[in-house]
Enzyme design. Sequence first.
Site, PDB file in Angstrom:
ATOM      1  N   CYS A 304       0.850  -1.183   0.000  1.00 45.43           N
ATOM      2  CA  CYS A 304       0.000   0.000   0.000  1.00 45.43           C
ATOM      3  C   CYS A 304       0.888   1.236   0.000  1.00 45.43           C
ATOM      4  CB  CYS A 304      -0.896  -0.018   1.237  1.00 45.43           C
ATOM      5  SG  CYS A 304      -2.066   1.344   1.308  1.00 45.43           S
ATOM      6  N   GLU A 338       2.048  -4.985  -5.160  1.00 48.84           N
ATOM      7  CA  GLU A 338       0.933  -5.904  -4.979  1.00 48.84           C
ATOM      8  C   GLU A 338      -0.154  -5.614  -6.007  1.00 48.84           C
ATOM      9  OE1 GLU A 338      -2.241  -6.552  -1.424  1.00 48.84           O
ATOM     10  OE2 GLU A 338      -0.131  -6.808  -0.865  1.00 48.84           O
TER      11      GLU A 338
END
Length: 438
Positions: A304, A338
């Site tokens: 993130c 990710e």
Amino acid sequence: MVSIDNGSIAATANDHAAAAAGGVNFPSMSHSNGVQPDSDGYRKKKMTSIPLEVGTRVNCRWRDGKYHPVKVIERRKLPADESNDYEYYVHYTEFNRRLDEWIKVDQLDLNSVETDVDEKVEDKVTSLKMTRHQKRKIDETHVEQGHEELDAASLREHEEFTKVKNIATMELGRYEIETWYFSPFPPEYNDCTKLFFCEFCLNFMKRKEQLQRHMRKCDLKHPPGDEIYRNGTLSMFEVDGKKNKVYGQNLCYLAKLFLDHKTLYYDVDLFLFYVLCECDDRGCHMVGYFSKEKHSEESYNLACILTLPPYQRKGYGKFLIAFSYELSKKEGKVGTPERPLSDLGLLSYRGYWTRVLLDILKKHKGNISIKELSDMTAIRAEDILSTLQSLELIQYRKGQHVICADPKVLDRHLKAAGRGGLDVDVAKLIWTPYKEQG
């Protein structure tokens, strides 16, 4: 800009919108020239009855002074002493959900109230009325769009649960910041529209007086972790989610206010948080962060990433991406962010990959393979291949990929990729990979 405390600066919503949208002006669609299709049969007008029902579509006067189409998401009764009975939480259908807000009825053009129409038809008609340039400008406001991992039912559940922004503003250090999205704070904060964060430990409170009392007791002047990088006034701290669980959870609560599709992890033990700070004589003030799993089977080097709105458009986001790859190099691994990436997330990474790879190709003499590029940059081979293919710099000949590196073409692509932001001075990075700690 408004002063909120001892000469400190408050970041306004307009500043945030301009920062995230690249400072562009949104295309105006005033009610005077009509936002509706010319066909009288396309939509059926109905007699306006107050209060408006949830789901009603109407034109609303936005902060630019012009009218834009909105959909009523929620409504609530005003206190008895108010002249209007209800206020409405609306979604501007042209813009990202971060601009959703509570408005009064006097901001609405009640002559434009419409019955529900098929959304796919509406989107098609609206897009036809916009030029390609206008559509690109509007798309640039979509900071976080990536819900690709959700099926249709999960997406509806997500949007229903998070449809109304619960915290309107937050105070962090010298900034008062308008939030963008819903964040699932504990139930005892359900009656709050503004939260006050300690900028060092990230504890949050309901009232300014509570924060002031807390600041007199809080010993921290920087994130509760190891300082692994300092270059001038810029510092990076590594925070272990297992050792600093409350800080990690508070950081996730805060980040969710600005990231639409972020999954909120209450179990932060599995993550490391890399918090970027600007430092002065008062302490180290968070400007953004990225997180990564301690052990990722998919070789993810970033889970993130967030740059806080007052610090956007200053190159910090690019710095955080570059920093994640420098850590991968120290680990002796290739890395990748990710998945899934949002549309603009992919653009940010594609820009980074383009700058790094083309800089090498410009300086390199002779042949070079995808694997050699991956070893030099810690960028995953698949990401290198997709980047070079998108730039049409790679061809498939005689069973192998061949890089075509014409200097003029490289210069053109580098110019299009833009500036690289702040540089990471690797000599200033003092860090031991997690697996080797202890």
